[in-house]
Each structure stands twice: as structure tokens, then as C-alpha cells.
Motif scaffolding. Structure first.
Motif, PDB file in Angstrom:
ATOM      1  N   THR A 143       0.680  -1.170   0.156  1.00  0.00           N
ATOM      2  CA  THR A 143       0.066   0.046  -0.001  1.00  0.00           C
ATOM      3  C   THR A 143       0.928   1.273   0.038  1.00  0.00           C
ATOM      4  N   ILE A 144       0.566   2.172  -0.832  1.00  0.00           N
ATOM      5  CA  ILE A 144       1.192   3.422  -1.054  1.00  0.00           C
ATOM      6  C   ILE A 144       0.181   4.535  -0.710  1.00  0.00           C
ATOM      7  N   ALA A 145       0.403   5.380   0.125  1.00  0.00           N
ATOM      8  CA  ALA A 145      -0.673   6.594   0.265  1.00  0.00           C
ATOM      9  C   ALA A 145      -0.045   7.919   0.304  1.00  0.00           C
ATOM     10  N   ASP A 146      -0.801   8.925  -0.444  1.00  0.00           N
ATOM     11  CA  ASP A 146       0.033  10.235  -0.624  1.00  0.00           C
ATOM     12  C   ASP A 146      -0.567  10.926   0.602  1.00  0.00           C
ATOM     13  N   ASP A 147       0.262  11.474   1.293  1.00  0.00           N
ATOM     14  CA  ASP A 147      -0.167  12.245   2.535  1.00  0.00           C
ATOM     15  C   ASP A 147      -0.985  13.433   2.338  1.00  0.00           C
ATOM     16  N   ASN A 148      -0.542  14.275   1.235  1.00  0.00           N
ATOM     17  CA  ASN A 148      -1.506  15.330   1.156  1.00  0.00           C
ATOM     18  C   ASN A 148      -3.026  15.002   0.524  1.00  0.00           C
ATOM     19  N   SER A 149      -3.154  14.014  -0.530  1.00  0.00           N
ATOM     20  CA  SER A 149      -4.642  14.130  -0.998  1.00  0.00           C
ATOM     21  C   SER A 149      -5.035  12.505  -0.242  1.00  0.00           C
ATOM     22  N   ARG A 150      -4.396  11.773   0.249  1.00  0.00           N
ATOM     23  CA  ARG A 150      -4.897  10.417   0.921  1.00  0.00           C
ATOM     24  C   ARG A 150      -5.033   9.272  -0.122  1.00  0.00           C
ATOM     25  N   TYR A 151      -4.761   9.921  -1.505  1.00  0.00           N
ATOM     26  CA  TYR A 151      -4.996   8.856  -2.613  1.00  0.00           C
ATOM     27  C   TYR A 151      -3.952   7.635  -2.393  1.00  0.00           C
ATOM     28  N   LEU A 167       8.084  -0.263  -5.855  1.00  0.00           N
ATOM     29  CA  LEU A 167       8.215   1.104  -5.232  1.00  0.00           C
ATOM     30  C   LEU A 167       9.058   2.141  -6.105  1.00  0.00           C
ATOM     31  N   GLN A 168      10.194   1.470  -6.918  1.00  0.00           N
ATOM     32  CA  GLN A 168      10.969   2.142  -7.669  1.00  0.00           C
ATOM     33  C   GLN A 168      10.186   2.524  -8.964  1.00  0.00           C
ATOM     34  N   ALA A 169       9.134   1.666  -9.547  1.00  0.00           N
ATOM     35  CA  ALA A 169       8.398   1.984 -10.504  1.00  0.00           C
ATOM     36  C   ALA A 169       7.349   3.002 -10.295  1.00  0.00           C
ATOM     37  N   PHE A 170       6.945   3.116  -8.876  1.00  0.00           N
ATOM     38  CA  PHE A 170       6.022   4.089  -8.603  1.00  0.00           C
ATOM     39  C   PHE A 170       6.854   5.494  -8.582  1.00  0.00           C
ATOM     40  N   PHE A 171       8.032   5.574  -8.253  1.00  0.00           N
ATOM     41  CA  PHE A 171       8.618   6.889  -8.336  1.00  0.00           C
ATOM     42  C   PHE A 171       8.739   7.258  -9.812  1.00  0.00           C
ATOM     43  N   LYS A 172       8.930   6.475 -10.738  1.00  0.00           N
ATOM     44  CA  LYS A 172       8.925   6.965 -12.140  1.00  0.00           C
ATOM     45  C   LYS A 172       7.526   7.189 -12.570  1.00  0.00           C
ATOM     46  N   LEU A 173       6.539   6.523 -11.946  1.00  0.00           N
ATOM     47  CA  LEU A 173       5.308   7.117 -12.524  1.00  0.00           C
ATOM     48  C   LEU A 173       4.726   8.506 -12.258  1.00  0.00           C
ATOM     49  N   VAL A 174       5.204   8.826 -10.631  1.00  0.00           N
ATOM     50  CA  VAL A 174       5.085  10.114 -10.247  1.00  0.00           C
ATOM     51  C   VAL A 174       5.580  11.168 -11.188  1.00  0.00           C
ATOM     52  N   GLN A 175       6.962  11.012 -11.841  1.00  0.00           N
ATOM     53  CA  GLN A 175       7.606  11.792 -12.296  1.00  0.00           C
ATOM     54  C   GLN A 175       6.807  12.231 -13.677  1.00  0.00           C
ATOM     55  N   GLN A 177       3.851  10.971 -14.751  1.00  0.00           N
ATOM     56  CA  GLN A 177       2.256  11.339 -14.947  1.00  0.00           C
ATOM     57  C   GLN A 177       1.968  12.572 -14.085  1.00  0.00           C
ATOM     58  N   PHE A 178       2.601  13.173 -13.303  1.00  0.00           N
ATOM     59  CA  PHE A 178       2.265  14.133 -12.530  1.00  0.00           C
ATOM     60  C   PHE A 178       3.361  15.364 -12.341  1.00  0.00           C
ATOM     61  N   SER A 179       4.567  15.040 -13.022  1.00  0.00           N
ATOM     62  CA  SER A 179       5.739  15.908 -13.100  1.00  0.00           C
ATOM     63  C   SER A 179       5.950  16.452 -11.827  1.00  0.00           C
ATOM     64  N   LYS A 180       6.131  15.486 -10.868  1.00  0.00           N
ATOM     65  CA  LYS A 180       6.647  15.862  -9.310  1.00  0.00           C
ATOM     66  C   LYS A 180       7.514  15.030  -8.908  1.00  0.00           C
ATOM     67  N   ASN A 181       8.291  15.558  -7.912  1.00  0.00           N
ATOM     68  CA  ASN A 181       9.254  14.612  -7.451  1.00  0.00           C
ATOM     69  C   ASN A 181       8.947  14.199  -5.864  1.00  0.00           C
ATOM     70  N   ILE A 182       9.067  13.075  -5.491  1.00  0.00           N
ATOM     71  CA  ILE A 182       8.525  12.627  -4.158  1.00  0.00           C
ATOM     72  C   ILE A 182       9.751  13.192  -3.087  1.00  0.00           C
ATOM     73  N   ASN A 201      20.128   7.964  -4.191  1.00  0.00           N
ATOM     74  CA  ASN A 201      20.540   8.665  -5.471  1.00  0.00           C
ATOM     75  C   ASN A 201      19.427   9.774  -5.911  1.00  0.00           C
ATOM     76  N   VAL A 202      18.157   9.572  -5.386  1.00  0.00           N
ATOM     77  CA  VAL A 202      16.985  10.412  -6.088  1.00  0.00           C
ATOM     78  C   VAL A 202      16.858  11.678  -5.150  1.00  0.00           C
ATOM     79  N   GLY A 203      17.530  11.458  -3.785  1.00  0.00           N
ATOM     80  CA  GLY A 203      17.392  12.520  -3.007  1.00  0.00           C
ATOM     81  C   GLY A 203      16.200  12.603  -2.006  1.00  0.00           C
TER      82      GLY A 203
END
Length: 369
Positions: A143-151, A167-175, A177-182, A201-203
Motif C-alpha cells: 500500500t502506498i498513500a499520498d499524505d496530501n490527498s490521501r490517494y 516502489l521504484q516503478a512508482f517513483f517513475k510513474l509520479v515523475q 504522470q504528475f511531473s512531481k518529485n517525491i 540517489n534520487v534525494g
């Protein structure tokens, strides 16, 4: 006439069409139906779906079942976005499915702190193993939950070792699809979620909960509780075999993401993340009977134009539904589907007060992990 009768297996219900309520019932005994007037008789959510569709009206009780047995307060919020009537003193009268699936002993305190922007902080946790594998061999879910939207995102897994790759695939998806960096990730001390080199490595800052203090990772812990509460409701409602628990959990995540919450200013996680209202007209009652169109290339003039299925999931990446063929034991993804939301093929007998689920093997309580 102002009333109508519904025969449901070994019993019948008498409905007042004007008030859309049950005013009597009766059971079959030695070939005769014995009528019992009972103004306070509370039918189950499945019977309520049948009664509401008699007048071709999708009422609040149908949406209660469609949305995974929402609380009455949240259902009233939802009624402002969907065109269905809900009385001010509405009560779902769901005295069977909701207590079975959502009863809990102790409350969990929460401060409900939220990050300023999506993906400033994500919460991660692994649930499992469950002693009964799914039909395709899964026994965990991440389970992965975004703290801001609770999605929330839920990934079924055969082994815990799949978590780092997901998890690594999820980091790429966020970049992408949402142009965001976790910016930060919070988890317990599970070694499968360490990812020390990758996060450096990804800070990304990795925040850990202290040993034996799961409250510090409370967002995802409460999300697991919410997921399992609704998943049990879906399974008990459709009376599915235990090996379909994966579809129950996946569908629950889909529903929760589209459910309004008072903690989110009466918005849903989907609205906060995507900035628009989700398509509620696509949501149907989980586990119900449905008919999907047959493939034109595989039929002739006297071949059936549709096949009977059970609705099991909203598949990711498809604008359609995942269906299960009871006869051939195969899955199908289709958009050309019609639904019978008052019928559940796996429910082989009608509800009675003495034995509500005579053919349902209720699993042992799911562990909180």
C-alpha cells in the motif's frame, strides 16, 4: 395498486410503492407462504437493491452498496454530486453487511496532519501474508498513500521481495504522470522497504517509525484498516470464494479513492489529486451478475449475443470491467457490459434471519500488519 410483492427463494417481501419501504414479509412453510406484517422489518442491503429497482429508481441504498457500504454521513455528501434523492433522516438500515465487515473494538487516535502538496510525503507498508492465496498466487499487498490527498495505490504481490521494484516503478510513474518529485517516504523498519541506495540517489528522505510504534506510520495503518473493512463488506455481500480476496482489496482501493471525506473538506482523494470529479456513473455493485457482448468474429446468426459473467474489478489502464466467466472459469475485460446489480451469482441461497450466509465460509480475522 400501491404495493408489490417480491419472491426471493424461500421468502417474499411486501413493499409499499409510495413510501418505497417493506411493510411485510413471509417464509415458505410446507408449500405455503405465511404472511407476517412487520413495519420495522429491516431488509438486507441486497434486498433493498431489488426493491429500489422495482420502480427503476437508483436510491440511496443502492449507492450505499455500490460504494462499498459507506457511512450515512459520507453518503449524504456523495448525494450532492450524484443525482439521487436521500432523505434528511436517512438510515441505510444495513444491519447485516456493515456490522459483519466494519465492527471494531478500539478506536485509533489521529491528528490528521497533511502535507502542503501532493507527493511531499508518501506512506508505504506491506500487508500479509494471508494464509489463503488468491487465484493467481498472491498473498501480500503493498500500500502506498499520498499524505496530501490521501490517494492510495495497492499492488498485490506473491512475495515481499517484489516491493522494491514496485516502489521504484512508482517513483517513475509520479515523475512521468504528475511531473512531481517525491520528497520523503515514511515506512516501518521492514527490510523490503529500505531502498537505501536508491533513495539516496534520487534525494528522497526516508522516515522510519520507531520499533513497536506503528502509530508513527498511522496514515497507512489506518488505510489498511479501512481497506479491509470495505473489502470484507464486498466479499460478504457477493459471497465470493476466499481466493477472490485480491479483487476485493483492489476494488476497495478504487472505491476509497473516489469517496468523499470530511477530513478532505468533503472532497475525495481523486478530486484532490486530479482536480476533477470522478466518473461515478461507471461504478457498479461489486460481485453482481452481468452480461458482456460476445466477439462478433466468433459468432454466427444464431449464437448468443452476450455471455453471463460476475463483475470483479476495475482494471488499471482499461476503460472497462474485469469479469469472471462462471462456466469456463476464465477472466475477460470488456466495456460492452450490462449489470444486474440485485443479483449475486455466488450467493446460492436467500438471506434468512437464522442463517444469513449458509454457504459462506467466513475466513478468520485478517491480521493487522
Amino acid at each position: 395498486t400501491n404495493s408489490c410483492v417480491f419472491f426471493l427463494g424461500n421468502c417474499f417481501l411486501l413493499q409499499d410503492k409510495k413510501q418505497n419501504g417493506v411493510i411485510g414479509k413471509g417464509n415458505l412453510h410446507q408449500g405455503l407462504y405465511h404472511f407476517q406484517p412487520h413495519n420495522e422489518y429491516a431488509c438486507s442491503s441486497m434486498h433493498t437493491v431489488v426493491l429500489s429497482q422495482c420502480n427503476n429508481v437508483v436510491d440511496a441504498n443502492v449507492w450505499h452498496a455500490r460504494m462499498g457500504h459507506l457511512s450515512d454521513n459520507v453518503l449524504k455528501i456523495l448525494s450532492n454530486k450524484i443525482s439521487f434523492h436521500i432523505p434528511k433522516d436517512f438510515s441505510s438500515n444495513c444491519f447485516l453487511i456493515c456490522p459483519l465487515s466494519k465492527f471494531k473494538h478500539l478506536s485509533f487516535d489521529s491528528h490528521n496532519n497533511f502535507s502542503e502538496s501532493p507527493f511531499d510525503l508518501i506512506h508505504c507498508d506491506i500487508w500479509g501474508p494471508f494464509p489463503h492465496d488468491t487465484h493467481d498466487g498472491k498473498k501480500y499487498f503493498l500500500t502506498i498513500a499520498d499524505d496530501n490527498s490521501r490517494y492510495n495505490w495497492v499492488h498485490l504481490m506473491r512475495n515481499k521481495s517484489e516491493a522494491p521494484h514496485l516502489l521504484q516503478a512508482f517513483f517513475k510513474l509520479v515523475q512521468t504522470q504528475f511531473s512531481k518529485n517525491i520528497k520523503a517516504m515514511r515506512s516501518d523498519n521492514a527490510k523490503e522497504l529500505a531502498l537505501t541506495e536508491f533513495l539516496q540517489n534520487v534525494g528522497v528522505v526516508h522516515q522510519f517509525s520507531c520499533p513497536h510504534r506503528p502509530q508513527q506510520n498511522s496514515v497507512v495503518e489506518r488505510r489498511h484498516q479501512h481497506l479491509l473493512n470495505v473489502a470484507r463488506a464486498l466479499m460478504f455481500q457477493a459471497q465470493l470464494p476466499i481466493y477472490f480476496w485480491g479483487e476485493c482489496v483492489s476494488t476497495t482501493a478504487y472505491i476509497i479513492n473516489r469517496t468523499s471525506s470530511s477530513n478532505l473538506q468533503n472532497q475525495s482523494p481523486y478530486e484532490l489529486l486530479y482536480g476533477k470529479v470522478p466518473a461515478y456513473d461507471l461504478i457498479k455493485v461489486f460481485g453482481c451478475l452481468c452480461y458482456a457482448a460476445t466477439v462478433p468474429a466468433q459468432r454466427h446468426k444464431f449464437t448468443p449475443r452476450a455471455t453471463k459473467f460476475v463483475f470483479l474489478k476495475y482494471p488499471f489502464g482499461y476503460k472497462g470491467y474485469k469479469l469472471y466467466d462462471l462456466d469456463n472459469h476464465k477472466f475477460l475485460i470488456s466495456r460492452d457490459v450490462t449489470f444486474q446489480e440485485n443479483s449475486f451469482p455466488f450467493a446460492t441461497s436467500t438471506y434468512t434471519t437464522s442463517d444469513p450466509f449458509p454457504n459462506l465460509v467466513v475466513p478468520r480475522p485478517l491480521p493487522d500488519m
